[in-house]
Design an enzyme around this catalytic site. Sequence first.
Site, short mmCIF file in Angstrom:
data_model
loop_
_atom_site.label_atom_id
_atom_site.label_comp_id
_atom_site.label_asym_id
_atom_site.label_seq_id
_atom_site.Cartn_x
_atom_site.Cartn_y
_atom_site.Cartn_z
N ASP A 101 -78.33 -30.42 -2.59
CA ASP A 101 -79.31 -30.33 -1.56
C ASP A 101 -79.22 -31.72 -0.80
OD1 ASP A 101 -81.64 -30.50 0.32
OD2 ASP A 101 -82.99 -29.47 -1.25
N LYS A 147 -76.95 -36.17 15.97
CA LYS A 147 -75.39 -36.16 16.00
C LYS A 147 -74.78 -37.59 16.59
CE LYS A 147 -74.72 -32.53 13.81
NZ LYS A 147 -74.06 -32.21 12.39
N THR A 152 -73.06 -19.03 14.11
CA THR A 152 -73.86 -19.25 12.62
C THR A 152 -75.11 -18.88 12.65
OG1 THR A 152 -74.58 -21.43 13.06
CG2 THR A 152 -72.16 -21.17 12.40
N TYR A 190 -81.54 -32.49 17.94
CA TYR A 190 -80.24 -32.38 17.41
C TYR A 190 -78.92 -33.31 18.01
CZ TYR A 190 -75.88 -29.69 16.24
OH TYR A 190 -74.61 -29.32 15.62
N ASN A 202 -70.77 -31.69 5.77
CA ASN A 202 -70.89 -30.56 6.73
C ASN A 202 -72.37 -30.09 7.00
OD1 ASN A 202 -69.73 -27.73 8.12
ND2 ASN A 202 -70.96 -26.97 6.31
#
Length: 268
Positions: A65, A196, A227, A192, A92
């Site tokens: 985790d 990134k 996903t 998000y 990932n």
Amino acid sequence: MTTAPRTIVLITGANQGIGFEVAKAIHSVHKDYHILLGSRDAERGVKAAAEIDPTGTSVEPITIDVTDDASIEKAAEQVASNHGRLDVLVNNAGINNEFELFWGAQEKQKNGEAQDEKPNLSQLRQLYREAYEVNLFGAAATTEVFIPLLEKAAASPPRIVFVSSHTGSLAIRTDPSHEMFSKMSRPSFPIYRSSKAALNMLTLHYAAQFKDQGWKVNASCPNLTATNFSHGIGRPASESAVNIVRLATLGADGESGLYSDENGVVPW
């Protein structure tokens, strides 16, 4: 004749989605690789590993985790005990918690229900913390803990792949001439996207740190992928895995310190 040792690769967040497809593709093509299939949930990890490799000889589940330091350290101890080294790390694991807000609003709009108010300041901070804990802090902590094992890599060169996103590109966001500018210039998903963008700088940091040792440290852009957190919208995860697999299996002549997708270099 001495048999060359297998290349040991750890993929975080690999029990589903892109990570699962990366593990599956490496197992299918690179028979000399031993895959450590990382999963936050041990049971799901065991199931995913068995789906790819029922024999259990080339795909090994490992519980990790990335938001839990003790879990990261325990995973590193397990790798050290079982293998003594790590050759490739694929960071990932990632989340987009803004997607849940988006899909919730879409559903209410479709049903003619009143829209929720924007998150208050406390809720906004929590959303940022949750995303950064996984997307940035988790990747950084995992990399730091596994560096000593990567330094013992038997395969040459050691490789680190950060799974980033086109949405984190400052260059695309600010260049009207870029083909993706229209889509990427929309004021959407700031949590998000900023996580990134920060991950991209982390990639450049580690690429510079290990440049003289010949390590290959790169970021990959999977593109919008079908996903769980995208609610199935996007291209197949197997397509998004292609460039990640390429970067995870680079040779000594491969690039380092670059941001790319399957079509080539992506501007930072």
